[in-house]
Design an enzyme around this catalytic site. Structure first.
Site, short mmCIF file in Angstrom:
data_model
loop_
_atom_site.label_atom_id
_atom_site.label_comp_id
_atom_site.label_asym_id
_atom_site.label_seq_id
_atom_site.Cartn_x
_atom_site.Cartn_y
_atom_site.Cartn_z
N CYS A 78 0.83 -1.19 0.00
CA CYS A 78 0.00 0.00 0.00
C CYS A 78 0.87 1.25 0.00
CB CYS A 78 -0.90 -0.03 1.23
SG CYS A 78 -1.85 1.44 1.47
N CYS A 81 1.31 3.62 4.10
CA CYS A 81 2.12 3.47 5.31
C CYS A 81 3.49 2.90 4.96
CB CYS A 81 1.42 2.54 6.30
SG CYS A 81 -0.08 3.25 6.96
N CYS A 160 -8.41 -0.55 7.09
CA CYS A 160 -7.18 0.24 7.05
C CYS A 160 -6.86 0.61 8.49
CB CYS A 160 -7.41 1.48 6.21
SG CYS A 160 -6.13 2.72 6.47
N GLN A 283 -7.51 19.25 8.08
CA GLN A 283 -6.39 18.39 8.48
C GLN A 283 -6.90 16.99 8.80
OE1 GLN A 283 -3.23 19.10 8.52
NE2 GLN A 283 -3.01 21.31 8.65
N TYR A 312 -1.09 31.73 4.52
CA TYR A 312 -1.38 30.38 4.02
C TYR A 312 -2.39 29.74 4.98
CZ TYR A 312 3.25 31.18 1.86
OH TYR A 312 4.34 31.70 1.20
N GLU A 333 -5.16 33.49 2.17
CA GLU A 333 -5.15 32.18 1.51
C GLU A 333 -5.47 32.38 0.04
OE1 GLU A 333 -4.77 28.72 2.01
OE2 GLU A 333 -5.56 28.59 -0.03
N ASP A 382 2.21 29.01 7.38
CA ASP A 382 2.02 27.55 7.27
C ASP A 382 1.98 27.19 5.79
OD1 ASP A 382 1.37 24.89 7.54
OD2 ASP A 382 -0.61 25.22 8.43
N CYS A 409 5.56 21.72 6.73
CA CYS A 409 5.35 20.30 6.43
C CYS A 409 6.54 19.74 5.65
CB CYS A 409 4.04 20.08 5.68
SG CYS A 409 3.89 21.06 4.20
N1 SAH Z 1 -2.95 26.63 7.81
C1 SAH Z 1 -3.90 25.76 7.17
C2 SAH Z 1 -3.49 25.24 5.78
C3 SAH Z 1 -2.04 25.11 5.46
S1 SAH Z 1 -1.75 24.28 3.93
C4 SAH Z 1 -4.25 24.62 8.09
O1 SAH Z 1 -3.57 24.34 9.06
O2 SAH Z 1 -5.27 23.97 7.86
C5 SAH Z 1 -1.07 25.55 2.94
C6 SAH Z 1 -2.10 26.46 2.31
O3 SAH Z 1 -1.43 27.48 1.57
C7 SAH Z 1 -3.03 25.79 1.29
O4 SAH Z 1 -4.36 26.01 1.72
C8 SAH Z 1 -2.73 26.51 -0.03
O5 SAH Z 1 -3.89 26.68 -0.83
C9 SAH Z 1 -2.22 27.84 0.44
N2 SAH Z 1 -1.33 28.61 -0.47
C10 SAH Z 1 -0.44 28.13 -1.37
N3 SAH Z 1 0.28 29.14 -1.92
C11 SAH Z 1 -0.17 30.29 -1.34
C12 SAH Z 1 0.21 31.66 -1.48
N4 SAH Z 1 1.17 32.04 -2.31
N5 SAH Z 1 -0.43 32.55 -0.71
C13 SAH Z 1 -1.41 32.18 0.16
N6 SAH Z 1 -1.80 30.89 0.32
C14 SAH Z 1 -1.18 29.96 -0.42
#
Ligand code: SAH
Length: 455
Positions: A78, A81, A160, A283, A312, A333, A382, A409
């Site tokens: 798979c 994992c 799973c 998430q 983000y 975002e 983020d 991440c």
């Molecule tokens: N902080 C959120 C999501 C983080 S994931 C949480 O914890 O749920 C990263 C996010 O950045 C995604 O939603 C993606 O659409 C957004 N993103 C990507 N490039 C970007 C940019 N240049 N400016 C703003 N957002 C962006």
């Protein structure tokens, strides 16, 4: 000179980005799937490049002390994992080291203020979202399960070990429903057939369940029987269809049609309520996400009079968390639909001190700061795996907020961005890895930076 089909004995010393073991033969690195650090293995070289190659595990000569029998007998095949055969404590150690190594090698940091990785108490059944492809095997039998790693061949299973417990009864019901009413599974090669995927989402706190059938068509026959069967499953709240008639390997189409119940389910992270529809980003590990956000909030150490930016921000999850402790939060975002969800989530929680902007963080932040004189005491970022845009880093440096909290991440791009910020006024104060995806090679990290002039 190592070449294809050579059989070699190596000891695994490290794990690569996708969870594969890395062993060296006279200094030449080989990537070998399904091996663990400490394994002595016989391998067959499949591909030999100039500096490194890929090999297949032939035999484990001496198993690593960290090797365990994966709970899932499908784990080897798979794609989900990759490191389930490694003891969980060792997985955590590996992830912590990965972050440390990136900060040292790529970031050039010494004496890193690392806090211990935040692991899961129970690294099983943690995912609140699963997507099961539907198809037929060579004998024509209906199969539902997961894609094998890097392929689109389906491993038939209804269990799973990292998915929600409710997946089993849903898959079992869907199998009988498909057989009984001759619902044709989608055939990717021919672009024929109806049912492509079964998407299941579960509210971890609320127990609410959503089933969304992704179809290559506009409707599904025998909806009455479908609803009757699915409604026997405890917690069922929402049954939908997602229309995806394109010849694509993207799972979801843009259109959702409600079949029964609500068009969304609800869940909580901490005290905050979130509305989740089939297309919403949310998430997948709510327990660890809560911990991740608590660490971010703790690092931000808000007193109540700060203006905070959450860049983000996705559906505003971190923004809403911060809002309870800040004077004002601004979330940015790039995906408009996510900002719509963010605004709804703020409203259903009665949170009024948050404003969301659609656009690129690197465009919106400098613009609002310059033209509207909006300040920034703390900036939280983020970003996706590629890290922050250079223009954004330069804006942060020029605005120079007291604190920057970086949620990442990907430790490699994190290290690259931290190096730049720390060469331009910031100091690395705290680093804490968090395990959101047990049994995969992924690791999240929360970092606190403070401005050198603001101590
Ligand atoms: N902080 C959120 C999501 C983080 S994931 C949480 O914890 O749920 C990263 C996010 O950045 C995604 O939603 C993606 O659409 C957004 N993103 C990507 N490039 C970007 C940019 N240049 N400016 C703003 N957002 C962006």
């Amino acid at each position: 000179m190592i070449k294809k089909n050579d059989q070699l004995v190596v000891t695994i010393e490290d794990i690569g980005a996708d969870g594969e073991g890395i062993g060296k033969y006279e200094g030449y690195a080989l990537f070998i799937k399904n091996t663990a650090i400490g394994d002595k293995v016989l391998v067959k070289v499949m591909k030999a490049g100039k500096n490194y190659g890929y090999a297949k595990l032939v035999e484990i000569i001496e198993p690593s002390p960290y090797r365990v029998k994966p709970r899932s007998d499908k784990a080897e095949k798979c794609g989900g994992c990759q490191i389930m055969h490694i003891d969980y404590a060792k997985q955590l150690e590996y992830k912590e080291n990965k972050v440390r190594n990136c900060l040292t090698r790529i970031g050039g940091f010494e004496n890193i203020p690392m806090e211990p990785i935040c692991g899961m108490e129970e690294p099983y059944y943690y995912r609140n979202k699963s997507q099961f492809p539907v198809g037929r095997n060579k004998e024509g039998k209906v199969i539902i399960g997961f894609y094998a790693e890097r392929t689109h061949s389906i491993i038939d299973t209804d269990h799973c070990y990292i998915g929600a417990g409710v997946n089993g009864p849903i898959i079992r019901f869907m199998r009988t429903f498909i057989e009984e009413y001759n619902i044709e599974p989608y055939n990717e090669k021919e672009h024929m057939g109806l049912l492509r995927h079964i998407l299941v989402r579960v509210g971890y706190t609320t127990g609410e369940v959503m089933v969304c059938l992704v179809i290559n068509g506009r409707d599904i026959p025998h909806k009455k029987e479908l609803v009757e069967g699915l409604c026997k499953i405890p917690g069922m709240k929402s049954i939908c269809l997602n229309i995806n008639t394109s010849k694509t390997n993207v799972i979801l189409g843009d259109e959702v049609v409600r079949v029964w119940g609500e068009p969304y389910i609800t869940d909580y992270i901490g005290q905050i309520k979130y509305r989740i529809s089939p297309l919403s980003f949310f998430q997948v590990n709510p327990v660890q996400t809560h911990r991740l956000y608590r660490i971010a909030l703790d690092y931000a150490d808000l007193k109540g009079d700060e203006v905070v930016w959450d860049l983000y921000c996705g559906i505003g999850t971190i923004s809403l968390f911060l809002a309870r402790k800040a004077k004002q939060v601004y979330g940015v975002e790039i995906i408009p639909q996510a900002i719509e969800d963010a605004r709804t989530n703020a409203a259903i929680n009665g949170i009024n001190n948050v404003e969301f902007f659609v656009g690129a963080a690197e465009e919106i932040l400098p613009k609002k700061h310059k033209e509207e004189n909006i300040k920034a005491d703390v900036i939280v970022v983020d970003p996706p795996r590629k890290g922050c845009d250079q223009k954004l880093l330069d804006t942060i440096i020029s605005i120079s907020p007291v604190k920057v909290v970086y949620v990442s991440c990907d430790p490699a791009t994190l290290a690259r961005d931290l190096k730049y910020l720390c060469a331009n006024g910031y100091e690395l104060k705290k680093v804490r890895p968090v395990d959101l995806f047990g049994h995969s090679a992924h690791v999240e990290t929360v970092v606190l930076l403070s401005h050198r002039n603001c101590r």
